[in-house]
Design an enzyme around this catalytic site. Sequence first.
Site, short mmCIF file in Angstrom:
data_model
loop_
_atom_site.label_atom_id
_atom_site.label_comp_id
_atom_site.label_asym_id
_atom_site.label_seq_id
_atom_site.Cartn_x
_atom_site.Cartn_y
_atom_site.Cartn_z
N ASN A 10 -11.71 -2.75 -1.52
CA ASN A 10 -11.99 -1.60 -2.39
C ASN A 10 -11.52 -1.95 -3.79
OD1 ASN A 10 -12.15 0.86 -3.68
ND2 ASN A 10 -10.51 1.85 -2.51
N LYS A 12 -11.95 -0.34 -6.47
CA LYS A 12 -11.68 0.85 -7.29
C LYS A 12 -12.37 0.69 -8.66
CE LYS A 12 -7.60 1.46 -4.54
NZ LYS A 12 -6.26 2.04 -4.37
N HIS A 96 -11.44 8.82 0.46
CA HIS A 96 -10.30 8.03 -0.02
C HIS A 96 -9.28 8.99 -0.67
CE1 HIS A 96 -7.84 5.29 -2.36
NE2 HIS A 96 -8.26 4.34 -1.53
N GLU A 98 -7.62 8.88 -3.27
CA GLU A 98 -7.79 9.10 -4.71
C GLU A 98 -8.92 10.11 -4.98
OE1 GLU A 98 -8.08 4.95 -5.73
OE2 GLU A 98 -6.01 4.72 -5.09
N GLU A 168 -4.94 5.34 5.89
CA GLU A 168 -4.29 4.90 4.66
C GLU A 168 -3.19 5.87 4.29
OE1 GLU A 168 -6.97 2.12 2.21
OE2 GLU A 168 -7.49 4.16 1.69
N GLY A 174 -1.23 1.25 -3.18
CA GLY A 174 -0.92 0.78 -4.53
C GLY A 174 0.55 0.79 -4.87
N SER A 214 -1.32 -1.26 0.54
CA SER A 214 -0.53 -2.45 0.20
C SER A 214 -0.62 -3.56 1.25
CB SER A 214 0.94 -2.07 -0.06
OG SER A 214 1.02 -1.19 -1.17
P1 PGA Z 1 -3.91 -0.98 -2.04
O1 PGA Z 1 -5.10 0.08 -1.92
O2 PGA Z 1 -4.25 -2.12 -1.09
O3 PGA Z 1 -3.90 -1.41 -3.47
O4 PGA Z 1 -2.66 -0.28 -1.62
C1 PGA Z 1 -5.70 0.37 -0.69
C2 PGA Z 1 -6.76 1.42 -0.87
O5 PGA Z 1 -6.59 2.30 -1.73
O6 PGA Z 1 -7.79 1.41 -0.18
#
Ligand code: PGA
Length: 251
Positions: A10, A12, A96, A98, A168, A174, A214
């Site tokens: 992803n 983003k 997601h 976000e 997640e 992140g 992460s």
């Molecule tokens: P990250 O993001 O690996 O940077 O923690 C995962 C995601 O948001 O799908």
Amino acid sequence: MSRPKIIAGNWKMNNNLSEAITLVESVINNSVSNSAIKIFFPSFPFIATVANKIQSSPNFFVGAQNCSEHASGAFTGEVAASMLNSIGCAYVLVGHSERRQYFGESSPLLTKKIHAALANGLKPVFCFGETLQERKSNTHFEVVKDQINEVLNAFSATDMSQIILAYEPVWAIGTGETATPQQAQEMHAHIRTCLSKLFNENVANSTPILYGGSCNAQNAKELFACADIDGGLIGGASLKADDFCKIIASV
Ligand code: PGA
């Protein structure tokens, strides 16, 4: 039951066109060939380009980070699932954290988006997970169960054969703080219990469930070795070709 292994990147809201091309080319050229399904999730403007780049690379696919719940019409700025399908997009992220947090996407909307995706030949990757506060207050199993039930109760066992889940935990996205393999595995097992109650054993055992938050080149192998973890949804580490290739190799 054997389930496909899936590694999804992803991106983003990162990468311009030339960066997107370089990243895809270096992943394709440098990753080991294995049977895992590999999916890039670039921003909308680059989906067609990525689709074109992966054309002759087996087991590579492209997906979108979002789609509209509407079929077409006067929805300025939105992108319909049918449009995505028409440019070679095969998957779409739905729910997601976000999108939930910054765009107010809630279960009823996510349900409509999954319907739109399925109606247009896209496989939804349905994401959910608890916040840090919910984990600290020990409500994470309940929260995840509700997130699953509120959306997936609108779908049939047959629909489920087209749907991928991604657990997640919001506190791990992140942040550099990963769920331990034990924490992830126990939640994934819980998710299968939820699926078996909502549908049946077969759906519980055949639905791919990815871990995200992460996940990186160092911890991927241990996470993917867990019985109920079928791969990863990778954010930050999917932006670096070397790291993403290592993650692909660890499945
Ligand atoms: P990250 O993001 O690996 O940077 O923690 C995962 C995601 O948001 O799908």
